[in-house]
Motif scaffolding. Structure first.
Motif, PDB file in Angstrom:
ATOM      1  N   PRO A  84       0.822  -1.212   0.000  1.00 46.72           N
ATOM      2  CA  PRO A  84       0.000   0.000   0.000  1.00 46.72           C
ATOM      3  C   PRO A  84       0.854   1.261   0.000  1.00 46.72           C
ATOM      4  O   PRO A  84       2.021   1.231   0.355  1.00 46.72           O
ATOM      5  CB  PRO A  84      -0.775  -0.118   1.315  1.00 46.72           C
ATOM      6  N   GLU A  85       0.227   2.368  -0.406  1.00 47.29           N
ATOM      7  CA  GLU A  85       0.872   3.689  -0.471  1.00 47.29           C
ATOM      8  C   GLU A  85       2.222   3.577  -1.150  1.00 47.29           C
ATOM      9  O   GLU A  85       2.303   3.045  -2.236  1.00 47.29           O
ATOM     10  CB  GLU A  85       0.936   4.330   0.906  1.00 47.29           C
ATOM     11  N   TYR A  86       3.302   4.046  -0.529  1.00 43.12           N
ATOM     12  CA  TYR A  86       4.600   3.971  -1.211  1.00 43.12           C
ATOM     13  C   TYR A  86       5.538   3.058  -0.450  1.00 43.12           C
ATOM     14  O   TYR A  86       5.949   3.361   0.661  1.00 43.12           O
ATOM     15  CB  TYR A  86       5.251   5.342  -1.398  1.00 43.12           C
ATOM     16  N   THR A  96       9.259   2.045   3.533  1.00 44.03           N
ATOM     17  CA  THR A  96       7.829   2.297   3.442  1.00 44.03           C
ATOM     18  C   THR A  96       7.529   3.707   3.919  1.00 44.03           C
ATOM     19  O   THR A  96       8.172   4.219   4.834  1.00 44.03           O
ATOM     20  CB  THR A  96       7.001   1.305   4.288  1.00 44.03           C
ATOM     21  N   ILE A  98       3.951   5.107   4.752  1.00 43.84           N
ATOM     22  CA  ILE A  98       2.518   4.844   4.840  1.00 43.84           C
ATOM     23  C   ILE A  98       1.904   5.754   5.877  1.00 43.84           C
ATOM     24  O   ILE A  98       2.289   5.732   7.054  1.00 43.84           O
ATOM     25  CB  ILE A  98       2.244   3.364   5.191  1.00 43.84           C
ATOM     26  N   LYS A  99       0.975   6.578   5.430  1.00 46.52           N
ATOM     27  CA  LYS A  99       0.239   7.506   6.300  1.00 46.52           C
ATOM     28  C   LYS A  99       1.172   8.343   7.170  1.00 46.52           C
ATOM     29  O   LYS A  99       0.948   8.523   8.356  1.00 46.52           O
ATOM     30  CB  LYS A  99      -0.767   6.748   7.163  1.00 46.52           C
TER      31      LYS A  99
END
Length: 134
Positions: A84-86, A96, A98-99
């Motif tokens: 998910p995300e990057y 990562t 993420i958020k």
């Protein structure tokens, strides 16, 4: 003398005939100019964690790669599609984002090399804490 005049007349006719001819068909050359490739969509961030450790993250969105500079070393990672995300990884390391939580770790021993939780902006904070009043 007659031969001399004939020679001049024939020479004049020959030169004028050659000068009046249209030039041969010009060859058409198709020159295809190569379009310059789109410039890479690159973002560069310098992150500092709570311990004062600096990590430079260069993200190439076009090539889907991440280059990380940490403690004098450079790490090249490829974007993971299933994350998910990057997220990006190679055989040894994983990155990562993420958020707003950035984690860079060594995969085989799950050792975190860099961790940063980005502060939540006031706009996002208001959106997440808004409640309905009755």
């Amino acid at each position: 003398m007659k031969n001399y005049i004939r020679f001049i007349i024939l020479l004049t006719i020959g030169v004028s005939a050659a000068a009046c001819q249209h030039p041969g068909k010009e060859s058409v050359t198709n020159i295809q100019t190569e379009l310059a490739p789109d410039p890479d969509n690159i973002t560069k961030d310098i992150l500092t964690d709570d311990l004062g450790q600096h990590m430079e993250v260069i993200t190439n969105h076009t090539a889907k790669t991440v280059t990380i500079h940490l403690d004098g070393k450079t790490y090249e990672l490829k974007k993971k599609k299933d994350m998910p995300e990057y997220s990006a990884a190679n055989t040894e390391y994983q990155y990562t984002d993420i958020k707003g939580e950035v984690i860079f770790l060594k995969r085989d021993i799950q050792m975190v090399l860099f961790h940063l939780k980005k502060p939540v902006s006031s706009e996002n904070k208001q959106k997440s804490t808004s409640m309905a009043y009755y």
